[in-house]
Design an enzyme around this catalytic site. Structure first.
Site, PDB file in Angstrom:
ATOM      1  N   THR A 112       0.836  -1.207   0.000  1.00 48.87           N
ATOM      2  CA  THR A 112       0.000   0.000   0.000  1.00 48.87           C
ATOM      3  C   THR A 112       0.868   1.254   0.000  1.00 48.87           C
ATOM      4  OG1 THR A 112      -1.773  -1.165   1.148  1.00 48.87           O
ATOM      5  CG2 THR A 112      -1.782   1.239   1.304  1.00 48.87           C
TER       6      THR A 112
ATOM      7  N   ASN B  85      -5.525  -8.968  -8.147  1.00 50.06           N
ATOM      8  CA  ASN B  85      -5.643  -9.732  -6.901  1.00 50.06           C
ATOM      9  C   ASN B  85      -6.942 -10.518  -6.797  1.00 50.06           C
ATOM     10  OD1 ASN B  85      -6.121  -6.782  -6.796  1.00 50.06           O
ATOM     11  ND2 ASN B  85      -7.209  -7.305  -4.917  1.00 50.06           N
TER      12      ASN B  85
ATOM     13  N   CYS C 146     -18.674  -7.460  -0.190  1.00 52.22           N
ATOM     14  CA  CYS C 146     -19.996  -7.196   0.385  1.00 52.22           C
ATOM     15  C   CYS C 146     -20.000  -7.472   1.881  1.00 52.22           C
ATOM     16  CB  CYS C 146     -21.063  -8.013  -0.311  1.00 52.22           C
ATOM     17  SG  CYS C 146     -20.744  -9.757  -0.272  1.00 52.22           S
TER      18      CYS C 146
END
Ligand code: PLP
Length: 388
Positions: A75, A154, A328
């Site tokens: 990141t 990914n 989700c």
């Protein structure tokens, strides 16, 4: 009572630390704890350890050691690449190009850059999650500073034609970055063959520790620092170096390089068995991603009518650890932006599950998964019907 079998099929999320990596790291916590910036012997020992670790990291991607800047992970490497390059370009080049399927580390950084007034273009992908060179070309302008295209996705594992994309971007004078976090150790990664100027890496996807990674920056690339403080990493990334983490990352890269000729093939054979088995037993399963331009360890399926999260929880109950293909879970009801960009309808995107294999995966794991999955899918579908 025999304990339940545990089958970890989420290697794209993270990998266990290899015992040989851990072994190398241990001494650098409590025995050789020096700060690499200190002038005394303890500091020099830490500095040497950093220098030693930089070599295998660079070697894994065909770079020079001084082109490696250690970070706190993938990141930070992505944030650094995008923000540092955009800050350094300025002037007539204020445009950033990336794709619709990047990891959040690139996607959200691109949005941040956009919020700061720069022009950003998100290149679309095809139904396989593939970024065609022809799709990148029209996005490029004379003002394009940077193009960031991930090497492998990914979620669905699609491997992008980065060398071809890099070539047309360089013709237009743009800098090229690739997020290779998922690709490292899975496919050969060489910065010259790829033709990239910057490349992001993360140790924990490579049987190394979490919280450490690197950004490769080709010599001569114009970059600004985005972290300010001490003069570590030749003033490119301030902050006391994570010496044990970096030592572990170095060892992980060395091991990955040694395994590259054999391990991806072994994993791909298991993956092919899993895919064939799923197709045989679950007739309407939809295989997402590219049929052949994909990572050897990735499978991603949509099982129509079976909620992915409910299915992953049901599999967890059987000791099988898979990932839901769409985000989700938690508070978000958003489906995966990757599946959406591939044109997968919303309902189906909620029915997706990702199985990613790794060094610990065995034939027995795959057979166990194949034995349990059809019933789990059937029960998940039945449960959804009851809820309706
Ligand atoms: N980029 C990609 C493609 C990833 O898959 C990940 C992790 O999931 C990252 C970046 C972020 O890396 P890290 O977890 O080291 O911050």
């Amino acid at each position: 009572m025999p304990s339940m079998r545990q089958v970890y099929l989420d290697y794209a999320a993270t990998t266990p630390v290899d015992p040989r990596v851990l072994e190398e790291m241990l001494a650098f916590f409590a025995e050789q704890y020096g700060n690499a910036s200190s002038v005394h012997a303890a500091g020099r020992t830490a500095r040497e350890a950093l220098d030693v670790a930089r070599e295998p990291v660079a070697a894994l991607i065909g770079a020079m050691p001084d082109e490696i800047v250690f970070t706190s992970g993938g990141t930070e490497a992505d944030n650094f690449a995008l923000q540092g390059c955009m800050a350094a370009s300025g002037g007539l080049r204020e445009h950033l190009v990336t794709t619709a399927i990047e990891h959040a580390a690139v996607m959200e950084t691109a949005r941040h850059v956009e919020g700061r007034g720069k022009r950003v273009t998100f290149v679309p992908v095809d139904e396989h999650g593939y970024v065609a060179v022809e799709a990148v070309e029209p996005a490029l302008g004379d003002d394009t500073a940077l193009v960031s295209v991930m090497l492998a996705n990914n979620e669905v594992g699609t491997v992008q034609p980065v060398p071809e994309i890099a070539a047309i971007c360089h013709e237009r004078g743009a800098v090229v970055h690739t997020d290779a976090v998922q690709a490292l150790g899975q496919i050969p990664v060489n910065v010259d063959a790829l033709g990239v100027d910057m490349l992001s890496m993360s140790a924990h996807k490579l049987y190394g520790p979490k919280g450490v990674g690197a950004l490769y920056i080709r010599r001569g690339t114009r970059m600004h620092a985005v972290t300010f403080g001490g003069e570590q990493e030749r003033r490119r990334r301030a902050g006391t170096e994570n010496v044990p983490g970096i030592v572990g990352f170095g060892k992980a890269c060395e091991l990955a390089r040694g395994l590259l000729p054999t391990e991806p093939q072994r994993v791909a054979a298991l993956r092919d068995r899993l895919v064939a088995g799923i197709r045989d037993t679950i007739a309407d399963a939809i295989y997402c991603g590219h049929p052949h331009e994909r990572l050897p360890n990735n499978t991603h399926f949509c099982f129509p009518g079976a909620n992915g999260e409910a299915l992953a929880i049901r599999l967890d109950g059987k000791g099988i650890y898979a990932a839901t293909g769409s985000a989700c879970s938690s508070a978000s009801l958003e489906p995966s932006h990757v599946l959406a960009a591939m044109g997968i309808p919303l309902e189906l995107a909620y029915n997706s599950v990702r199985f990613t294999l790794g060094r610990g995966t065995t034939e027995e794991d795959i057979e166990y998964t194949l034995a349990e999955l059809p019933l789990a899918v059937q029960q998940t579908r039945a449960a959804a019907r009851v809820e309706l």
